[in-house]
Design a protein around this motif. Structure first.
Motif, PDB file in Angstrom:
ATOM      1  N   SER A   1      11.166  14.846   1.477  1.00  0.00           N
ATOM      2  CA  SER A   1       9.938  14.042   1.409  1.00  0.00           C
ATOM      3  C   SER A   1      10.233  12.595   1.029  1.00  0.00           C
ATOM      4  CB  SER A   1       8.964  14.667   0.399  1.00  0.00           C
ATOM      5  OG  SER A   1       9.586  14.734  -0.869  1.00  0.00           O
ATOM      6  N   THR A   2      11.520  12.263   0.992  1.00  0.00           N
ATOM      7  CA  THR A   2      11.923  10.910   0.572  1.00  0.00           C
ATOM      8  C   THR A   2      11.318   9.826   1.462  1.00  0.00           C
ATOM      9  OG1 THR A   2      14.030  12.073   0.761  1.00  0.00           O
ATOM     10  CG2 THR A   2      14.013  10.058  -0.549  1.00  0.00           C
ATOM     11  N   ALA A   3      11.241  10.114   2.753  1.00  0.00           N
ATOM     12  CA  ALA A   3      10.832   9.060   3.692  1.00  0.00           C
ATOM     13  C   ALA A   3       9.328   8.805   3.696  1.00  0.00           C
ATOM     14  CB  ALA A   3      11.300   9.441   5.095  1.00  0.00           C
ATOM     15  N   LEU A   4       8.568   9.611   2.976  1.00  0.00           N
ATOM     16  CA  LEU A   4       7.110   9.431   2.978  1.00  0.00           C
ATOM     17  C   LEU A   4       6.733   8.066   2.433  1.00  0.00           C
ATOM     18  CD1 LEU A   4       5.636  12.818   1.723  1.00  0.00           C
ATOM     19  CD2 LEU A   4       5.437  11.794   3.997  1.00  0.00           C
ATOM     20  N   GLU A   5       5.824   7.422   3.148  1.00  0.00           N
ATOM     21  CA  GLU A   5       5.402   6.095   2.692  1.00  0.00           C
ATOM     22  C   GLU A   5       4.299   6.245   1.655  1.00  0.00           C
ATOM     23  OE1 GLU A   5       4.112   2.496   5.209  1.00  0.00           O
ATOM     24  OE2 GLU A   5       5.773   3.496   6.266  1.00  0.00           O
ATOM     25  N   LEU A   6       4.579   5.862   0.429  1.00  0.00           N
ATOM     26  CA  LEU A   6       3.607   6.008  -0.650  1.00  0.00           C
ATOM     27  C   LEU A   6       2.802   4.716  -0.783  1.00  0.00           C
ATOM     28  CD1 LEU A   6       5.979   7.574  -3.349  1.00  0.00           C
ATOM     29  CD2 LEU A   6       4.508   8.777  -1.716  1.00  0.00           C
ATOM     30  N   THR A   7       1.567   4.885  -1.233  1.00  0.00           N
ATOM     31  CA  THR A   7       0.789   3.682  -1.519  1.00  0.00           C
ATOM     32  C   THR A   7       0.396   3.697  -2.994  1.00  0.00           C
ATOM     33  OG1 THR A   7      -1.341   2.652  -1.202  1.00  0.00           O
ATOM     34  CG2 THR A   7      -1.160   4.926  -0.486  1.00  0.00           C
ATOM     35  N   THR A   8       0.374   2.497  -3.593  1.00  0.00           N
ATOM     36  CA  THR A   8      -0.019   2.409  -5.001  1.00  0.00           C
ATOM     37  C   THR A   8      -1.354   1.692  -5.141  1.00  0.00           C
ATOM     38  OG1 THR A   8       1.372   0.458  -5.159  1.00  0.00           O
ATOM     39  CG2 THR A   8       2.305   2.520  -5.962  1.00  0.00           C
ATOM     40  N   ASP A   9      -1.933   1.313  -3.974  1.00  0.00           N
ATOM     41  CA  ASP A   9      -3.223   0.599  -4.011  1.00  0.00           C
ATOM     42  C   ASP A   9      -4.268   1.365  -4.800  1.00  0.00           C
ATOM     43  OD1 ASP A   9      -2.322  -1.455  -2.602  1.00  0.00           O
ATOM     44  OD2 ASP A   9      -3.332  -0.977  -0.697  1.00  0.00           O
ATOM     45  N   ALA A  10      -4.325   2.673  -4.549  1.00  0.00           N
ATOM     46  CA  ALA A  10      -5.397   3.474  -5.133  1.00  0.00           C
ATOM     47  C   ALA A  10      -5.038   4.006  -6.519  1.00  0.00           C
ATOM     48  CB  ALA A  10      -5.749   4.621  -4.192  1.00  0.00           C
ATOM     49  N   VAL A  11      -3.892   3.578  -7.049  1.00  0.00           N
ATOM     50  CA  VAL A  11      -3.496   4.054  -8.376  1.00  0.00           C
ATOM     51  C   VAL A  11      -3.866   2.989  -9.402  1.00  0.00           C
ATOM     52  CG1 VAL A  11      -1.564   4.838  -9.803  1.00  0.00           C
ATOM     53  CG2 VAL A  11      -1.580   5.307  -7.333  1.00  0.00           C
ATOM     54  N   VAL A  12      -4.731   3.349 -10.307  1.00  0.00           N
ATOM     55  CA  VAL A  12      -5.154   2.345 -11.304  1.00  0.00           C
ATOM     56  C   VAL A  12      -5.028   2.918 -12.719  1.00  0.00           C
ATOM     57  CG1 VAL A  12      -6.737   1.154  -9.744  1.00  0.00           C
ATOM     58  CG2 VAL A  12      -7.571   3.051 -11.134  1.00  0.00           C
ATOM     59  N   PRO A  13      -4.573   2.096 -13.651  1.00  0.00           N
ATOM     60  CA  PRO A  13      -4.527   2.531 -15.046  1.00  0.00           C
ATOM     61  C   PRO A  13      -5.947   2.700 -15.579  1.00  0.00           C
ATOM     62  CG  PRO A  13      -3.288   0.483 -14.715  1.00  0.00           C
ATOM     63  CD  PRO A  13      -4.065   0.721 -13.475  1.00  0.00           C
ATOM     64  N   ALA A  14      -6.108   3.549 -16.569  1.00  0.00           N
ATOM     65  CA  ALA A  14      -7.433   3.845 -17.110  1.00  0.00           C
ATOM     66  C   ALA A  14      -8.111   2.577 -17.640  1.00  0.00           C
ATOM     67  CB  ALA A  14      -7.327   4.881 -18.221  1.00  0.00           C
ATOM     68  N   ASP A  15      -7.304   1.607 -18.107  1.00  0.00           N
ATOM     69  CA  ASP A  15      -7.897   0.396 -18.689  1.00  0.00           C
ATOM     70  C   ASP A  15      -7.860  -0.784 -17.715  1.00  0.00           C
ATOM     71  OD1 ASP A  15      -5.217   0.093 -18.586  1.00  0.00           O
ATOM     72  OD2 ASP A  15      -4.922  -0.391 -20.714  1.00  0.00           O
ATOM     73  N   ALA A  16      -7.855  -0.517 -16.415  1.00  0.00           N
ATOM     74  CA  ALA A  16      -7.778  -1.590 -15.425  1.00  0.00           C
ATOM     75  C   ALA A  16      -9.040  -2.447 -15.453  1.00  0.00           C
ATOM     76  CB  ALA A  16      -7.585  -0.994 -14.039  1.00  0.00           C
ATOM     77  N   PRO A  17      -8.882  -3.750 -15.209  1.00  0.00           N
ATOM     78  CA  PRO A  17     -10.065  -4.620 -15.154  1.00  0.00           C
ATOM     79  C   PRO A  17     -10.922  -4.293 -13.931  1.00  0.00           C
ATOM     80  CG  PRO A  17      -8.053  -5.821 -14.562  1.00  0.00           C
ATOM     81  CD  PRO A  17      -7.625  -4.485 -15.039  1.00  0.00           C
ATOM     82  N   ALA A  18     -12.185  -4.603 -14.018  1.00  0.00           N
ATOM     83  CA  ALA A  18     -13.134  -4.254 -12.967  1.00  0.00           C
ATOM     84  C   ALA A  18     -12.734  -4.852 -11.626  1.00  0.00           C
ATOM     85  CB  ALA A  18     -14.540  -4.728 -13.351  1.00  0.00           C
ATOM     86  N   ALA A  19     -12.138  -6.007 -11.650  1.00  0.00           N
ATOM     87  CA  ALA A  19     -11.757  -6.668 -10.400  1.00  0.00           C
ATOM     88  C   ALA A  19     -10.708  -5.858  -9.661  1.00  0.00           C
ATOM     89  CB  ALA A  19     -11.197  -8.073 -10.702  1.00  0.00           C
ATOM     90  N   ARG A  20      -9.759  -5.292 -10.390  1.00  0.00           N
ATOM     91  CA  ARG A  20      -8.696  -4.471  -9.797  1.00  0.00           C
ATOM     92  C   ARG A  20      -9.306  -3.253  -9.117  1.00  0.00           C
ATOM     93  NH1 ARG A  20      -5.760  -1.687  -7.649  1.00  0.00           N
ATOM     94  NH2 ARG A  20      -3.818  -0.669  -8.237  1.00  0.00           N
ATOM     95  N   ILE A  21     -10.281  -2.682  -9.790  1.00  0.00           N
ATOM     96  CA  ILE A  21     -10.933  -1.488  -9.234  1.00  0.00           C
ATOM     97  C   ILE A  21     -11.733  -1.839  -7.985  1.00  0.00           C
ATOM     98  CG2 ILE A  21     -12.706   0.265  -9.706  1.00  0.00           C
ATOM     99  CD1 ILE A  21     -11.690   0.012 -12.698  1.00  0.00           C
TER     100      ILE A  21
END
Ligand SMILES: Nc1ncnc2c1ncn2[C@@H]1O[C@H](COP(=O)(O)OP(=O)(O)O)[C@@H](O)[C@H]1O
Ligand SMILES: [Mg+2]
Lengths: 221, 374
Positions: free
Chosen positions: B251-271
């Protein structure tokens, strides 16, 4: 008058405890006949039972011979033996051995044959020689059953060895036969009690042998 | 190398258990004989150590006819493991394992030391050494069986359905243990099973046998799954061989995205910047907390009980495409969560992206034979 009184009277008579017709002497003779007969029967029955059990062959012939031997009356055999060879220890041994072989032979055969085939297969697959498979894999597991065959043979020998007295030999049968002849019922009951005591001692001996010789892994305790 | 050269076994009653079998079993790898019950697997295996003698043909060991050496010498050079272990119930565990070394004339002390060493190797606690077989579970007994077969360090190990009688969880443990031991020892193992999944998991090469002891196909598992030789093999592989084949793609070649990953304390703009309808919320340590609807999050607070469970994450590099797909299928949002070895989120991937990776892997041809834990 009851049996207990006979027993009491027989054993409390001091003269019964000494001399060639004393209890220790007769008891010892009886033990000797029994051990000899069991040894002979074992020497014949055990190897044949082990071998047929291991190979699984000859079971039917074995059952036939054993049943035929069981049908022979011990006393008749004794009379026949005496007629053929005369008096002595040998004619007494013949019926006793014939009596004891079937339980030893048949039980040993069944005991070895009914050992779980998986460990035997594993042993053979790891390159164990056949004799080693028999003695180190099958016999240790079959031992409780083999011992039970020897035990029933021993008990039958102990009770039947009384017939030795019919042909002028000793043993506990002397008390019974002489007592009947002399109408001395105290003696008859005393002799019978001693035979029963010896039978119980035999049971105890086999129980102890089982405890010592059978692996805890087979006894599961 | 063990080579079957047109070997036939006809039992005295006329049953042809193995029919002109030719097979080359490579050294230092696991070769699995698999097939339906009664197809001649056990007979084939037992002809190797001459527990069964072939009627026709020869079996060659490193080029030599196996009948040239005495049968006991031959058997002592091969460990033998059977279905219910076949332990000697009158002997303690340590003495069971020491059987072959003792037979070879080792001293009692040395044989016992070797046995204790093997107990550790097969994952048995040495405190069990003085127990008797009846005091062990089925799985433990089977481990003892394996240890006993390995005791004299034979180059070859013959195993006849060794794990068939234990429950699935224990079986998986035993299979993993066997693969680990094989990594360390590099034996030539011939393994019989009727379970195709076990064959695919354990085998370097898999021989599929059909009724009458005829070889239907002999191939590495990935090849078997991608190209069954005929209808029999295809049926035997089962309906989901496509899915199972994914175990052989990393599964190494799978293209991962981090766009939808947000920390619990993310600012509203990031969300607000996230385009996907769902967000994966992570804790301060970077571990996943759960999925949240984007619109619910913009409100500012994320009550933990409102988060959707994220299911089981996968580890790219360790897990196969099959595991990744499984994670995505089980995920309430259809997205699989990727984590590193420490459990920190490295990204997420959709079912669609995994599907594209599967197609790409298929068009790239066969799996490269590299085995990936599945
Ligand atoms: N000792 C035997 N005598 C006669 N037939 C046998 C014997 N052993 C196995 N067979 C037969 O040979 C065939 C293959 O058996 P086996 O090798 O045990 O198959 P598998 O291990 O694949 O289930 C079966 O039809 C079985 O009944
Ligand atoms: Mg089989």
């Amino acid at each position: 008058m009851n049996v207990l009184n006979f027993v009491n009277a027989f054993f409390s008579d001091a003269s019964h405890w000494q001399g060639y017709d004393g209890i220790p002497q007769r008891f010892w003779e009886h033990v000797q006949y029994s051990v000899l007969a069991l040894a002979l029967a074992t020497a014949i029955g055990l190897p044949v039972g082990l071998l047929t059990g291991h190979t699984g062959r000859g079971g039917n012939a074995l059952a036939f011979i054993a049943n035929a031997a069981r049908a022979l009356p011990s006393f008749g055999l004794l009379v026949l033996a005496v007629l053929l060879i005369g008096f002595g220890l040998l004619p007494v041994m013949i019926p006793l051995v014939v009596l004891a072989i079937p339980p030893i032979l048949v039980t040993t055969y069944e005991a070895v044959r009914s050992v779980d085939p998986a460990p035997v297969d594993a042993a053979r697959g790891m390159g164990m020689h056949e004799s080693r498979i028999l003695f180190q894999v099958e016999v240790p597991v079959a031992l409780p059953l083999i011992l039970s065959g020897l035990r029933s043979a021993a008990i039958q020998i102990v009770s039947t060895a009384t017939i030795a007295a019919y042909v002028s030999l000793g043993g506990l049968g002397r008390y019974i036969i002489d007592g009947l002849y002399q109408r001395d019922y105290e003696k008859v009951v005393g002799g019978a009690t001693l035979v029963a005591v010896l039978a119980l001692a035999t049971l105890a001996l086999f129980w102890a042998a089982g405890r010592l010789a059978v692996s805890p892994g087979v006894r599961r305790r | 190398m063990i080579r079957f050269d047109s070997v036939t076994k006809r039992y005295p009653d006329g049953t042809v258990a193995v029919d002109r079998l030719s097979l080359e079993i490579p050294d230092r790898s696991i070769t699995v004989l698999v097939g339906p019950s009664g197809c001649g697997k056990t007979t084939t295996l037992r002809m190797i150590n001459r527990m069964v003698e072939p009627t026709e043909g020869t079996i060659l060991l490193d080029g030599e006819d196996s009948r040239k050496q005495p049968v006991t010498t031959l058997r002592r050079s091969m460990g033998y493991v059977i279905q219910n272990a076949g332990l000697f119930q009158h002997r303690t565990i340590v003495d069971n394992i020491a059987t072959v070394p003792r037979m070879l004339g080792w001293g009692k002390q040395r044989a016992r030391e070797r046995a204790a060493e093997l107990m550790e190797r097969v994952g048995l606690d040495t405190s069990l050494a003085k127990r008797y077989p009846y005091q062990l579970s089925g799985g433990q007994q089977q481990r003892v069986g394996v240890a006993r077969a390995l005791a004299a360090d034979p180059p070859v190990l013959l195993m006849d359905e060794p794990f068939s009688a234990v429950d699935p969880v224990v079986r998986k443990g035993l299979q993993d243990e066997l693969l680990r031991i094989q990594d360390e020892l590099g034996k030539t193992i011939v393994f019989v099973t009727h379970d195709i999944d076990e064959a695919i998991k354990l085998g370097t090469m898999v021989a599929v046998l059909r009724e009458g002891g005829r070889l239907a196909q002999y191939a590495p598992p990935a090849e078997l799954l991608s190209g069954p030789a005929d209808g029999f093999v295809e049926d035997f592989l089962g309906a989901d061989r496509g899915i199972r084949r994914l175990s052989f793609f990393p599964s190494t070649a799978l293209e991962l995205t981090t766009d939808a990953v947000v920390p619990a304390d993310a600012p509203a703009a990031r969300i607000a910047a996230v385009e996907a309808p769902y967000l994966l919320v992570t804790g301060p340590d970077g571990r996943p907390l759960g999925w949240a609807e984007r619109d619910a999050l913009t409100a500012g607070d994320v009550p933990a009980e409102r988060l959707l469970p994220y299911g089981r994450p996968f580890v790219p590099g360790t897990d196969s495409l099959r595991v990744a797909l499984d994670c995505a299928v089980l995920s309430p949002t259809g997205w699989a969560v990727a984590v590193d070895d420490d459990g920190r989120v490295t990204g997420v991937v959709s079912q669609q992206t995994i599907g594209e990776a599967i197609r790409a892997a298929h068009t790239a041809g066969r799996a490269d034979g590299e085995k990936v834990a599945g």
